[in-house]
Design a protein around this motif. Structure first.
Motif, short mmCIF file in Angstrom:
data_model
loop_
_atom_site.label_atom_id
_atom_site.label_comp_id
_atom_site.label_asym_id
_atom_site.label_seq_id
_atom_site.Cartn_x
_atom_site.Cartn_y
_atom_site.Cartn_z
N LEU A 162 0.61 -1.06 -0.02
CA LEU A 162 0.05 -0.08 0.45
C LEU A 162 0.71 1.52 -0.38
O LEU A 162 0.35 2.14 -0.75
CB LEU A 162 -0.86 -0.26 1.08
N LEU A 163 2.07 1.60 1.06
CA LEU A 163 2.96 2.46 1.12
C LEU A 163 3.09 2.70 -0.96
O LEU A 163 3.98 2.03 -1.21
CB LEU A 163 3.71 2.89 1.92
N LYS A 164 3.43 4.13 -0.39
CA LYS A 164 4.88 4.64 -1.52
C LYS A 164 5.84 4.15 -1.25
O LYS A 164 6.20 4.27 -0.42
CB LYS A 164 4.55 6.05 -2.39
N PHE A 165 6.54 4.34 -2.35
CA PHE A 165 8.54 4.63 -1.67
C PHE A 165 9.11 5.89 -1.26
O PHE A 165 8.38 6.83 -1.86
CB PHE A 165 9.11 4.68 -3.00
N GLY A 166 9.42 5.48 -0.29
CA GLY A 166 9.41 6.35 1.26
C GLY A 166 8.55 6.38 1.32
O GLY A 166 8.25 7.72 3.12
N GLY A 167 6.75 6.06 2.07
CA GLY A 167 6.37 6.37 2.31
C GLY A 167 6.70 5.27 3.36
O GLY A 167 7.61 4.66 4.08
N LYS A 168 5.42 6.05 5.03
CA LYS A 168 6.31 5.98 6.27
C LYS A 168 5.23 5.29 7.04
O LYS A 168 4.17 5.28 7.05
CB LYS A 168 6.34 6.99 7.09
N PHE A 169 5.66 4.14 7.91
CA PHE A 169 5.32 3.34 8.78
C PHE A 169 4.98 3.18 10.38
O PHE A 169 6.20 3.32 10.64
CB PHE A 169 5.68 1.31 8.45
N TYR A 170 3.54 3.22 10.76
CA TYR A 170 3.96 4.05 12.76
C TYR A 170 3.36 1.99 13.07
O TYR A 170 2.30 2.08 12.62
CB TYR A 170 3.62 5.02 12.88
N PHE A 171 4.32 1.79 14.06
CA PHE A 171 3.17 0.76 15.12
C PHE A 171 3.53 0.73 16.25
O PHE A 171 5.35 0.84 16.67
CB PHE A 171 3.23 -0.38 14.24
N VAL A 172 3.14 -0.04 17.32
CA VAL A 172 3.30 0.08 18.55
C VAL A 172 3.17 -1.63 18.65
O VAL A 172 2.07 -2.48 17.90
CB VAL A 172 2.41 0.80 19.64
N TYR A 173 4.14 -2.30 19.38
CA TYR A 173 4.05 -3.50 19.40
C TYR A 173 4.77 -4.28 20.76
O TYR A 173 5.51 -3.73 21.30
CB TYR A 173 4.83 -4.55 18.17
N ASP A 174 4.34 -5.69 20.96
CA ASP A 174 4.97 -6.19 22.72
C ASP A 174 6.67 -6.22 21.94
O ASP A 174 6.81 -6.77 21.19
CB ASP A 174 4.58 -7.45 22.61
N SER A 175 7.50 -5.66 23.12
CA SER A 175 8.80 -6.12 23.19
C SER A 175 9.36 -7.05 23.01
O SER A 175 10.94 -6.83 22.75
CB SER A 175 9.04 -5.21 24.89
N SER A 176 8.93 -7.53 23.51
CA SER A 176 9.25 -9.31 23.47
C SER A 176 9.34 -9.97 22.51
O SER A 176 10.34 -10.71 21.80
CB SER A 176 8.46 -10.35 24.33
N ARG A 177 8.92 -9.19 21.47
CA ARG A 177 8.86 -10.05 20.10
C ARG A 177 9.48 -8.84 18.85
O ARG A 177 9.13 -8.23 17.84
CB ARG A 177 7.22 -9.74 19.82
N LEU A 178 10.43 -8.22 19.68
CA LEU A 178 11.27 -6.92 18.30
C LEU A 178 11.97 -7.18 17.97
O LEU A 178 11.35 -6.92 16.62
CB LEU A 178 12.05 -5.73 19.63
N ASN A 179 13.11 -8.08 17.81
CA ASN A 179 13.70 -8.88 17.24
C ASN A 179 13.03 -9.59 15.80
O ASN A 179 13.45 -9.59 14.47
CB ASN A 179 14.33 -10.45 17.90
N GLU A 180 11.95 -10.86 16.02
CA GLU A 180 11.16 -10.67 15.79
C GLU A 180 10.30 -9.33 14.12
O GLU A 180 10.37 -10.25 13.17
CB GLU A 180 10.32 -11.91 15.73
N CYS A 181 10.25 -8.34 14.80
CA CYS A 181 9.52 -7.16 13.59
C CYS A 181 10.90 -6.69 13.19
O CYS A 181 10.95 -6.73 12.00
CB CYS A 181 9.14 -6.56 15.07
#
Length: 245
Positions: A161-180
């Protein structure tokens, strides 16, 4: 106003230029994570935004209030939450700016074209689905567990969905940081800024907020941590502290 509030619902005054939000009494409501994410999002006035999993609409409403983008498409798959989203957009008189869509993000091609969006934001379900743990309460499963929106789906459709250079913001559980981080790079979404949220200075981070850029360079800035004991555990107080100047 009372005509759009149903039995078993309450009206929360955000004390922010008369903005109000309808929520279910005892139901799954918005949290401080949603407020923090809305404050983290940055969008220009001529940009088109999209929210994945809009719930009652609090993030899209706050982003629209703060950033005034051109348009926000707010996807929510649960019928009950999509109904709340529709009525909250109406209540806040933001029908011209926010377009609620009662569908899964996986079906975005029915409404949009690839590369159409400048900014995407999401407070998705954090936890891996386990039938033995989750039980059969559908609203709880959809809101907290990734049965319908695993990371692969979240990042794949964000990339499309994003244009090239588009930005993505999200919040997630810290225990899954590496996976993200691994999966973000797999889908060409390069993390640019991250900050960690802690209950207090003596406890580990519970969630993190991330800004990623489609096709961005490989550079990452770790922002100062946030300790939520300073936010009083009150979502309206959090909104006032972040948005009142």
């Amino acid at each position: 106003m009372n005509q759009i509030i149903k039995d078993g619902e309450r009206l929360d005054d955000l004390n922010l230029d008369n903005l109000k939000i309808i929520q279910k009494v005892g139901g799954y409501g918005f949290t401080s994570d949603s407020v923090l994410l809305a404050n983290f999002v940055s969008a220009k006035h001529n940009e088109t935004c999209l929210e994945i999993g809009a719930g009652c609409g609090i993030i899209s409403i706050l982003v629209n209030y703060k950033e005034r983008p051109k348009r926000i498409y707010a996807f929510e798959m649960q019928d009950s939450q999509a109904d709340l989203l529709q009525r909250n957009v109406q209540l806040c008189n933001m029908q011209e700016q926010i377009c609620p869509i009662n569908d899964k993000i996986q079906n975005w091609q029915n409404y949009l074209t690839a590369g159409q969006i400048d900014v995407i934001f999401s407070n998705p379900p954090y936890f891996k689905f386990d039938e033995n743990v989750c039980g059969n309460i559908q609203e709880k499963i959809f809101s907290r567990f990734d049965k319908e929106l695993p990371l692969d789906d979240l990042f794949f459709h964000t990339n499309k969905l994003l244009k090239f250079g588009g930005k993505f913001y999200f919040v997630y559980d810290s225990s899954r940081l590496n996976e993200c981080l691994i999966k973000l790079k797999e889908f060409l979404l390069m993390p640019k800024r991250i900050y960690f949220v802690h209950p207090n200075q003596s406890k580990n981070s519970t969630v993190f907020l991330c800004e990623a850029v489609k096709g961005g360079k490989d550079s990452l800035k770790i922002l100062p941590p946030l300790f939520t004991n300073n936010l009083d555990g009150d979502y309206v107080q959090t909104i006032q502290k972040l948005y009142k100047k």
